[in-house]
Motif scaffolding. Structure first.
Motif, mmCIF file in Angstrom:
data_model
loop_
_atom_site.group_PDB
_atom_site.id
_atom_site.type_symbol
_atom_site.label_atom_id
_atom_site.label_comp_id
_atom_site.label_asym_id
_atom_site.label_seq_id
_atom_site.Cartn_x
_atom_site.Cartn_y
_atom_site.Cartn_z
ATOM 1 N N LYS A 136 8.159 4.846 3.681
ATOM 2 C CA LYS A 136 7.105 4.540 2.725
ATOM 3 C C LYS A 136 7.670 3.587 1.666
ATOM 4 O O LYS A 136 8.874 3.632 1.370
ATOM 5 C CB LYS A 136 6.623 5.819 2.037
ATOM 6 C CG LYS A 136 5.887 6.781 2.957
ATOM 7 C CD LYS A 136 4.452 6.340 3.187
ATOM 8 C CE LYS A 136 3.734 7.191 4.214
ATOM 9 N NZ LYS A 136 3.465 8.549 3.744
ATOM 10 N N TYR B 274 0.859 -1.186 0.000
ATOM 11 C CA TYR B 274 0.000 0.000 0.000
ATOM 12 C C TYR B 274 0.892 1.231 0.000
ATOM 13 O O TYR B 274 1.580 1.505 0.984
ATOM 14 C CB TYR B 274 -0.920 -0.018 1.219
ATOM 15 C CG TYR B 274 -1.606 -1.355 1.415
ATOM 16 C CD1 TYR B 274 -2.361 -1.915 0.390
ATOM 17 C CD2 TYR B 274 -1.481 -2.072 2.595
ATOM 18 C CE1 TYR B 274 -2.971 -3.141 0.547
ATOM 19 C CE2 TYR B 274 -2.091 -3.302 2.759
ATOM 20 C CZ TYR B 274 -2.834 -3.832 1.739
ATOM 21 O OH TYR B 274 -3.435 -5.048 1.887
ATOM 22 N N PRO B 275 0.901 1.994 -1.115
ATOM 23 C CA PRO B 275 1.918 3.036 -1.263
ATOM 24 C C PRO B 275 1.762 4.202 -0.292
ATOM 25 O O PRO B 275 2.723 4.912 -0.047
ATOM 26 C CB PRO B 275 1.730 3.518 -2.710
ATOM 27 C CG PRO B 275 0.395 3.047 -3.114
ATOM 28 C CD PRO B 275 0.025 1.886 -2.273
ATOM 29 N N HIS B 276 0.556 4.392 0.251
ATOM 30 C CA HIS B 276 0.353 5.550 1.121
ATOM 31 C C HIS B 276 0.572 5.209 2.590
ATOM 32 O O HIS B 276 0.400 6.042 3.448
ATOM 33 C CB HIS B 276 -1.051 6.100 0.917
ATOM 34 C CG HIS B 276 -2.122 5.067 1.136
ATOM 35 N ND1 HIS B 276 -2.225 3.939 0.355
ATOM 36 C CD2 HIS B 276 -3.102 4.980 2.048
ATOM 37 C CE1 HIS B 276 -3.246 3.214 0.778
ATOM 38 N NE2 HIS B 276 -3.787 3.814 1.801
ATOM 39 N N MET B 277 0.930 3.951 2.862
ATOM 40 C CA MET B 277 1.168 3.570 4.255
ATOM 41 C C MET B 277 2.653 3.296 4.456
ATOM 42 O O MET B 277 3.343 2.866 3.538
ATOM 43 C CB MET B 277 0.411 2.282 4.593
ATOM 44 C CG MET B 277 -1.082 2.382 4.472
ATOM 45 S SD MET B 277 -1.808 0.815 4.973
ATOM 46 C CE MET B 277 -3.481 1.026 4.406
#
Lengths: 294, 350
Positions: B130, B87-90
């Motif tokens: 990230k 998950y790129p935003h986590m």
């Protein structure tokens, strides 16, 4: 990063090539804007014989005038409502279309049509449908016990223009949301499904955060649209009435300047509007350039 | 800890049969590698086990429980994707915690498991970063970590190493093997890379055209390929497949004791020799067409009269031969693999 540089053999050629664009910008954008700024510092007599330079009086008057403050409030209500309504509905439609495998192109094409309709025509369309005398919507609303008459009820007039303005903008937002959704990799959804998140949770925790650059861009575009591009729609439906209830800034600029012939005040209002546009654009560039990082 | 049973599993896409009836039992703690060319149905099979693909017919049992209608989340499996699907935003920590939070795991337990996984995979210092700030190998580790923290009944790997460069791939391959041995979690691993398949697998499942061609340990599959397809697919350089007719006759009659239905003979490049072995031997004469030195060994391409393709043999060191030389090559009778062209099957199958 390396940029491409072209060396012109003739020193005048680059200027000649730039000239048409510069001319258009200067004549149609910079000059009128400068005129507006100039007029905003002046007062003109009713017959146009004499103009007096009055410094900031137009501005100070403006911000002490209840009509203008009312217009500011109405603009805020209108812009926020249109943005929220059109973006949420567009997102809903985009998610729905994204789930349809077959014929999603057909849906996409059909849903884009309203964007091709001119704002005035949109206004007239909804004006007919909600016409208290002959419209279909008031007829049906009466069945629900609602007495619809946006000619006398300011709130109803506001609801009407919000619906009309949103309807047109949904198409635009929808297109961007569909594109945004399609760029979210399917495997993220699958990974989240295996990680035990239901469809609703997957959307809010994975898909929606990844859409944030699109959402932010649309937020700015929609606020801009609601504040500046809706003149024709207001003009065709409510004329800013009843009792100033839908008199948003851009309509007031027109009404005061061209109907009331108060050129100085109208110019000052358009300068304020101009400053708002500049502020919004600055915010947009600052954030879109950096993207909402993830 | 669980077994995975696939019973007559089929998958159709419209009229296309992607998986044509697969039976497979994965024992508790075993690592099974599904290998085959692209489009053979191996990924579809894995995705059906994961619950990401519907099943046309047949059954899937994980730990003895039929899961065909279960949601992916209810199957107690974890999957490592080819593109990692982080998950790129986590942050890395967020990625590891996500599955546990969704299941309502207590905070203390989440922290313990994340810490354990970070220690095992040595990604402790990366926890607050990230995914975009990580290298390919680090992302791969995080993807593994996300599977480990769940402590699932089974791991599913979908070509997890194919996005890495060659050196890192070898390193991660070893790590996956070590990790799986240590955790003893039942695993299904899909790859098209036969070296990966050979080195990782407890047992190999070779698939082709939606069907299982052979199931066996890597050595069994290498030593006794059950079909022509397996013979050609496993091994590098691939097994030489020669029409039997072009070999028989003369002094080869004794060495070549073939059944009537054998019309193709398979010879592994590393089981062909330049010196005559003791006892009976298959003898082939030909001219050296190409000499490929690959470091410690060399590949000789030898053109034999009566065959279209040159025969490839692997020779240790650097033989003093030149292209155009006439040589004789030998093969022991026990290293001759007989096949039938029509059925594709091995003809001396016991």
């Amino acid at each position: 990063m390396q940029t491409k540089r072209t060396i012109f053999p003739n020193k005048l050629l680059p200027y000649a090539l730039l000239a048409p664009q510069l001319a258009v910008t200067l004549i149609f954008f910079i000059w009128p804007a400068a005129q507006a700024v100039k007029s905003s510092f002046e007062r003109e007599d009713p017959f146009g014989f004499r103009t007096t330079f009055i410094w900031f009086e137009n501005y100070t008057r403006l911000f002490s005038e209840p009509g203008y403050l009312n217009s500011l409030t109405k603009t805020a209500i209108f812009a926020v409502s249109v943005t929220l309504l059109s973006m949420s509905l567009a997102l809903l439609l985009a998610v729905a279309v994204n789930r349809v495998l077959k014929s999603n192109r057909t849906y996409t094409t059909l849903l884009v049509w309203p964007y091709a309709v001119a704002p005035v025509v949109v206004g007239i369309l909804w004006w007919f449908m909600f016409n208290p005398t002959i419209g279909i919507a008031p007829y049906m609303l009466r069945g629900l016990g609602i007495d619809w008459n946006h000619r006398v009820d300011g709130n109803q007039a506001m609801i009407l223009v919000v619906i009309a303005a949103s309807w047109k903008q949904i198409s635009y937002n929808f297109l961007f949301f569909v594109a945004g959704l399609q760029s979210v990799p399917q495997s993220l959804n699958e990974a989240a499904a295996i990680d035990g998140a239901g469809p609703f949770k997957r959307f809010w925790t994975i898909v929606f955060p990844l859409l944030s650059p699109t959402t932010f861009f649309l937020l700015i575009v929609n606020i801009n649209y609601a504040m500046f591009d809706t003149f024709g729609l207001i003009d065709a439906t409510t004329n800013g009435g009843p009792n100033q209830a839908t008199n948003i800034l851009v309509y007031k600029v027109y009404a005061d300047g061209f109907l009331g012939l108060n050129i100085g005040s109208s110019a000052a209002q358009s300068v304020v509007l101009m400053l708002i546009v500049i502020a919004l654009t600055a915010i947009q560039f600052r954030y879109i350039e950096r993207r909402v990082q993830y | 800890m669980a077994t995975i049973d696939l019973i007559d599993l089929k998958k159709n896409y419209g009229n296309v049969q992607a998986v044509k009836g697969v039976n497979l039992t994965v024992a508790d703690g075993e690592l099974i590698v599904l290998v085959g060319p692209s489009g053979c149905g191996k990924s579809t099979l894995l995705r059906m086990v994961a619950g990401l693909e519907t099943v046309t017919s047949g059954r899937i049992e994980i730990g003895g429980k039929d899961v065909v209608r279960a949601e992916p989340a209810e199957r107690d499996i974890a999957m490592v994707f080819q593109n990692y699907a982080l998950y790129p935003h986590m942050s890395v920590r967020g990625n590891l915690e996500y599955g546990l939070k969704n299941r309502g795991t207590p905070r203390a337990e989440i922290d313990r498991r994340v810490q354990d996984a970070a220690d095992i995979l040595e990604i402790g210092p990366l926890l607050e970063r990230k995914p975009r700030q990580l290298s390919g190998g680090q992302r791969q580790r995080v993807a593994m970590g996300r599977a480990i923290v769940r402590e699932p009944a089974a791991f599913l790997f979908d070509e997890p190493l194919s996005n890495l460069d060659a050196k890192l791939r070898v390193q991660m391959r070893v790590e996956i093997r070590r990790l799986q041995r240590r955790l003893k979690t039942t695993s299904l691993y899909v790859t098209h890379d036969q070296l990966e398949a050979m080195t990782l697998a407890d047992r190999l499942v070779v698939m082709n055209g939606g069907l299982v061609e052979q199931i066996g340990t890597p050595i069994e599959v290498y030593d006794r390929p059950a079909t022509l397809f397996v013979a050609g697919f496993i091994g590098s350089p691939p097994m030489n497949l020669i029409p039997a007719a072009s070999l028989s006759g003369g002094e080869n009659a004794e060495a070549l004791q073939l059944g009537a239905d054998t019309d193709i003979v398979g010879l592994r490049p590393d089981q062909l020799h330049l010196e005559r072995p003791e006892g009976n031997a298959l003898t082939l004469a030909g001219t050296v067409e190409l000499l490929e030195p690959v470091g410690g060994e060399s590949h000789l391409h030898v053109q034999i009269p009566g065959t279209e393709q040159p025969i490839i043999l692997t020779v240790q060191g650097r033989p003093k031969l030149e292209e155009g030389d006439t040589i004789t090559i030998y093969a022991r009778p026990e290293n001759i693999h007989p096949f039938n062209q029509q059925t594709g099957w091995r003809t001396d199958a016991s």
